[in-house]
Design a protein around this motif. Structure first.
Motif, mmCIF file in Angstrom:
data_model
loop_
_atom_site.group_PDB
_atom_site.id
_atom_site.type_symbol
_atom_site.label_atom_id
_atom_site.label_comp_id
_atom_site.label_asym_id
_atom_site.label_seq_id
_atom_site.Cartn_x
_atom_site.Cartn_y
_atom_site.Cartn_z
ATOM 1 N N PRO A 83 0.832 -1.210 0.000
ATOM 2 C CA PRO A 83 0.000 0.000 0.000
ATOM 3 C C PRO A 83 0.864 1.256 0.000
ATOM 4 O O PRO A 83 1.836 1.357 0.755
ATOM 5 C CB PRO A 83 -0.800 -0.125 1.302
ATOM 6 C CG PRO A 83 -0.838 -1.589 1.585
ATOM 7 C CD PRO A 83 0.486 -2.109 1.124
ATOM 8 N N GLN A 84 0.521 2.218 -0.808
ATOM 9 C CA GLN A 84 1.368 3.389 -0.997
ATOM 10 C C GLN A 84 1.266 4.402 0.141
ATOM 11 O O GLN A 84 2.044 5.349 0.181
ATOM 12 C CB GLN A 84 1.033 4.059 -2.326
ATOM 13 C CG GLN A 84 1.337 3.177 -3.527
ATOM 14 C CD GLN A 84 1.150 3.903 -4.845
ATOM 15 O OE1 GLN A 84 0.778 5.063 -4.891
ATOM 16 N NE2 GLN A 84 1.421 3.193 -5.932
ATOM 17 N N ASN A 85 0.332 4.193 1.059
ATOM 18 C CA ASN A 85 0.158 5.148 2.143
ATOM 19 C C ASN A 85 0.870 4.729 3.436
ATOM 20 O O ASN A 85 0.737 5.385 4.470
ATOM 21 C CB ASN A 85 -1.326 5.324 2.450
ATOM 22 C CG ASN A 85 -2.038 3.984 2.619
ATOM 23 O OD1 ASN A 85 -2.262 3.290 1.642
ATOM 24 N ND2 ASN A 85 -2.355 3.603 3.843
ATOM 25 N N ILE A 86 1.640 3.649 3.413
ATOM 26 C CA ILE A 86 2.322 3.162 4.611
ATOM 27 C C ILE A 86 3.317 4.203 5.117
ATOM 28 O O ILE A 86 4.090 4.774 4.352
ATOM 29 C CB ILE A 86 3.047 1.832 4.323
ATOM 30 C CG1 ILE A 86 2.028 0.721 4.074
ATOM 31 C CG2 ILE A 86 3.956 1.448 5.483
ATOM 32 C CD1 ILE A 86 2.650 -0.629 3.780
ATOM 33 N N LEU A 87 3.279 4.440 6.431
ATOM 34 C CA LEU A 87 4.230 5.348 7.074
ATOM 35 C C LEU A 87 5.481 4.618 7.535
ATOM 36 O O LEU A 87 6.582 5.151 7.461
ATOM 37 C CB LEU A 87 3.577 6.027 8.286
ATOM 38 C CG LEU A 87 2.519 7.094 8.024
ATOM 39 C CD1 LEU A 87 1.943 7.580 9.346
ATOM 40 C CD2 LEU A 87 3.116 8.255 7.249
ATOM 41 N N GLU A 88 5.311 3.397 8.037
ATOM 42 C CA GLU A 88 6.447 2.646 8.576
ATOM 43 C C GLU A 88 6.382 1.205 8.118
ATOM 44 O O GLU A 88 5.359 0.530 8.264
ATOM 45 C CB GLU A 88 6.457 2.699 10.105
ATOM 46 C CG GLU A 88 7.611 1.910 10.710
ATOM 47 C CD GLU A 88 7.587 1.900 12.226
ATOM 48 O OE1 GLU A 88 8.464 1.269 12.833
ATOM 49 O OE2 GLU A 88 6.678 2.537 12.796
ATOM 50 N N LEU A 89 7.488 0.724 7.563
ATOM 51 C CA LEU A 89 7.612 -0.662 7.118
ATOM 52 C C LEU A 89 8.833 -1.281 7.783
ATOM 53 O O LEU A 89 9.941 -0.764 7.672
ATOM 54 C CB LEU A 89 7.757 -0.728 5.595
ATOM 55 C CG LEU A 89 8.046 -2.113 4.996
ATOM 56 C CD1 LEU A 89 6.885 -3.066 5.268
ATOM 57 C CD2 LEU A 89 8.319 -2.013 3.502
ATOM 58 N N ARG A 90 8.598 -2.393 8.476
ATOM 59 C CA ARG A 90 9.693 -3.077 9.157
ATOM 60 C C ARG A 90 9.808 -4.496 8.629
ATOM 61 O O ARG A 90 8.875 -5.296 8.746
ATOM 62 C CB ARG A 90 9.453 -3.097 10.669
ATOM 63 C CG ARG A 90 9.420 -1.719 11.295
ATOM 64 C CD ARG A 90 9.198 -1.780 12.797
ATOM 65 N NE ARG A 90 10.289 -2.456 13.469
ATOM 66 C CZ ARG A 90 10.365 -2.567 14.797
ATOM 67 N NH1 ARG A 90 9.415 -2.086 15.558
ATOM 68 N NH2 ARG A 90 11.397 -3.178 15.345
ATOM 69 N N VAL A 91 10.950 -4.818 8.024
ATOM 70 C CA VAL A 91 11.232 -6.178 7.540
ATOM 71 C C VAL A 91 12.559 -6.649 8.124
ATOM 72 O O VAL A 91 13.318 -7.374 7.495
ATOM 73 C CB VAL A 91 11.253 -6.233 5.995
ATOM 74 C CG1 VAL A 91 9.864 -6.065 5.423
ATOM 75 C CG2 VAL A 91 12.192 -5.180 5.420
ATOM 76 N N HIS A 92 12.819 -6.229 9.327
ATOM 77 C CA HIS A 92 14.047 -6.580 10.031
ATOM 78 C C HIS A 92 14.137 -8.093 10.259
ATOM 79 O O HIS A 92 13.149 -8.755 10.564
ATOM 80 C CB HIS A 92 14.071 -5.837 11.374
ATOM 81 C CG HIS A 92 15.216 -6.189 12.265
ATOM 82 N ND1 HIS A 92 15.120 -7.150 13.221
ATOM 83 C CD2 HIS A 92 16.477 -5.705 12.330
ATOM 84 C CE1 HIS A 92 16.278 -7.243 13.859
ATOM 85 N NE2 HIS A 92 17.118 -6.384 13.333
ATOM 86 N N ASP A 93 15.330 -8.646 10.084
ATOM 87 C CA ASP A 93 15.610 -10.051 10.391
ATOM 88 C C ASP A 93 14.734 -11.009 9.596
ATOM 89 O O ASP A 93 13.947 -11.771 10.148
ATOM 90 C CB ASP A 93 15.461 -10.301 11.891
ATOM 91 C CG ASP A 93 16.344 -11.467 12.354
ATOM 92 O OD1 ASP A 93 16.542 -12.403 11.561
ATOM 93 O OD2 ASP A 93 16.839 -11.433 13.484
ATOM 94 N N ASN A 94 14.887 -10.936 8.281
ATOM 95 C CA ASN A 94 14.291 -11.914 7.382
ATOM 96 C C ASN A 94 15.421 -12.575 6.585
ATOM 97 O O ASN A 94 16.545 -12.658 7.076
ATOM 98 C CB ASN A 94 13.266 -11.239 6.465
ATOM 99 C CG ASN A 94 11.894 -11.118 7.099
ATOM 100 O OD1 ASN A 94 11.066 -12.009 6.985
ATOM 101 N ND2 ASN A 94 11.651 -9.996 7.783
ATOM 102 N N LYS A 95 15.136 -13.014 5.389
ATOM 103 C CA LYS A 95 16.143 -13.651 4.527
ATOM 104 C C LYS A 95 16.299 -12.877 3.223
ATOM 105 O O LYS A 95 16.668 -13.437 2.192
ATOM 106 C CB LYS A 95 15.730 -15.101 4.221
ATOM 107 C CG LYS A 95 15.473 -15.962 5.445
ATOM 108 C CD LYS A 95 16.737 -16.205 6.244
ATOM 109 C CE LYS A 95 16.452 -17.107 7.445
ATOM 110 N NZ LYS A 95 17.661 -17.304 8.275
#
Length: 370
Positions: free
Chosen positions: A158-170
Motif C-alpha cells: 500500500p502506498q500510504n504506509i508510514l512505517e515498514l519493518r522487515v528486520h531479520d528476514n532472509k
C-alpha cells in the motif's frame, strides 16, 4: 503533525533483540496521532476519535476463535496459528498476529479490511505473501513483518504506509521499483538481512520518499548510491564498509544523522562530507581510522562525532573547529575519542574550543583490544 508522527516512529524502529510488541502500550503511545487523524476526517462515523469510546462493548460474536477483540483491535498473538484466522471483523483497525506459526499470507486473508491502520505479523514463519494480499488497504500505515522468512520485499505494498519493518528476514535482493509510489513512507527498517550491494537493483528505491533508513547487520561493503535523496537519517552500522569516497554521500544532501559504526572503514576521502552540510551527527566508532576524517571543521551544524575504538594516533588543533568562530553555527555537545592510541596529554586545549563544556569531550586511556 508530521513531526509528531516521525518522532513516534523513530522511537520504535531501532533494531534490538526481539521483544513482543505490547499492543496496549502501543495504542497509548500512538494515542495523539490516532485521535488527530480522526479529528481531521469529517466523514468518520465514530465522531472525533479513530477508536470508539472505552465503554463500547466488544463484539465477541464476530471475534475469531481464541482471539480477543475490543475497540476494533484484534489480538491473536501467541496462539500457535498456522494461518490467518477467518472472519476478522471488517471494521478492524489493528490486527495483532505476532508470535504464531503462520507460513503464508494468502490473497484473501485480509479481504475487505479497508479501514485497517496497523498490521503486526512479527515473529512468524512467513516466506510467501500473495501479490494481492494488501489490495484495497488504502488506510494501512504501519506494517511490521520482522522476524520472518521473507526473501524479497512483498509486491504491491500500500502506498500510504508510514512505517515498514522487515528486520531479520532472509532478504538478499531488493528488486527494481520495490517501493514505487510509496511517498508517505517515513521509516524503512531492513536490518539483519543477508543484503549486499549487488542485491540492490538499480531503481529499487525510485519513486519513494523516506526520511529514516536502516540497513544494519547486513553485507554492505560500500555506501549505496541509489537510496532516496530525501533521507535525513541513514544507518549502515555493523556492515563491511571499508572506506568513504567522495561521491558516496553526494545524493543525500538532507542528511542530519549518519551511522557508520562497527564497519571496517580505514579511509574517508577529503571532501566526502561537503555534500551533507546540514549534518548533526556522524557515527564512525569501531572502525579502523588512523586519523580524524578531514572536513569536520567545515560542518557548521555538526554537534556529535563518535570516533571511539579506532586507531587514531593524533589530533590536530583544527580537526574539529573552524579557524573563525563565526563559521560554526552549532557548538559540539559530544566528541568521543576514547579507546584510540592517542596521547591525550599532547592534544592542545584549543582543539576543542567549539565544544560546550568539558564533558562534551571523551578521551580516556587507550587499551589494546583483545
Amino acid at each position: 503533525m508530521k513531526e509528531i508522527v516521525l518522532l513516534c516512529l523513530l522511537a520504535l524502529c531501532r533494531a534490538k533483540p526481539y521483544e513482543p510488541i505490547n499492543i496496549m502500550s502501543f495504542l497509548k503511545h500512538h494515542d495523539i496521532m490516532l485521535q488527530d487523524d480522526a479529528a481531521e476526517d469529517d466523514d468518520d462515523d465514530d465522531g472525533n476519535f479513530l477508536f470508539p469510546s472505552m465503554s463500547a462493548p466488544p463484539h465477541d460474536e464476530s471475534c475469531p476463535f481464541g482471539c480477543q477483540c475490543s475497540l476494533r483491535v484484534i489480538q491473536c498473538s501467541d496462539l500457535g496459528l498456522k494461518s490467518v484466522p477467518k472472519n476478522i471483523p471488517k471494521d478492524a483497525l489493528m490486527i495483532d498476529l505476532q508470535n504464531n506459526k503462520i507460513t503464508e499470507i494468502k490473497e484473501n486473508d485480509f479481504k475487505d479490511l479497508k479501514n485497517l491502520y496497523a498490521l503486526f505479523l512479527v515473529n512468524n514463519k512467513i516466506s510467501k505473501i500473495h501479490p494481492k494480499a494488501f489490495r484495497h488497504m488504502n488506510k494501512l500505515q504501519l506494517l511490521y513483518l520482522s522476524y520472518n522468512l521473507l526473501t524479497q520485499i512483498p509486491a504491491n505494498l500500500p502506498q500510504n504506509i508510514l512505517e515498514l519493518r522487515v528486520h531479520d528476514n532472509k532478504i538478499s535482493k531488493v528488486q527494481k521499483d520495490a517501493f514505487r509510489g510509496m511517498r508517505a513512507l517515513h521509516v524503512l527498517e531492513m536490518s539483519a538481512n543477508p543484503l549486499a550491494n549487488s542485491g540492490i537493483e538499480l531503481g529499487a528505491f525510485d519513486g519513494m520518499s523516506t526520511f529514516y533508513l536502516r540497513i544494519a547487520e547486513a553485507k554492505i561493503t560500500a555506501i549505496p548510491k541509489d537510496l532516496p535523496p530525501t533521507l535525513t537519517e541513514l544507518h549502515l552500522d555493523y556492515n563491511k564498509i571499508g572506506k568513504v569516497e567522495l561521491e558516496d554521500l553526494y545524493r543525500y544532501k538532507n542528511l542530519l544523522r549518519l551511522g557508520l559504526g562497527f564497519n571496517q572503514i580505514k579511509f574517508v576521502e577529503n571532501g566526502s562530507f561537503a555534500s551533507i552540510p546540514n549534518i548533526r551527527e556522524i557515527h564512525l566508532d569501531n572502525n579502523k581510522l588512523r586519523s580524524v576524517p578531514a572536513g569536520l571543521d567545515t560542518l557548521k551544524y555538526l554537534q556529535v562525532v563518535y570516533l571511539h575504538v579506532n586507531s587514531i594516533g593524533s589530533v590536530g588543533p583544527d580537526d574539529f573547529c573552524p579557524a573563525e568562530r563565526s563559521v560554526k553555527k552549532s557548538p559540539y555537545v559530544g566528541i568521543s575519542l576514547f579507546a584510540n592510541p592517542l596521547k591525550y596529554w599532547e592534544v592542545q586545549p584549543a582543539t576543542f574550543r567549539c565544544v560546550v563544556g568539558r564533558r562534551g569531550v571523551q578521551l580516556g586511556n587507550f587499551r589494546r583490544r583483545k
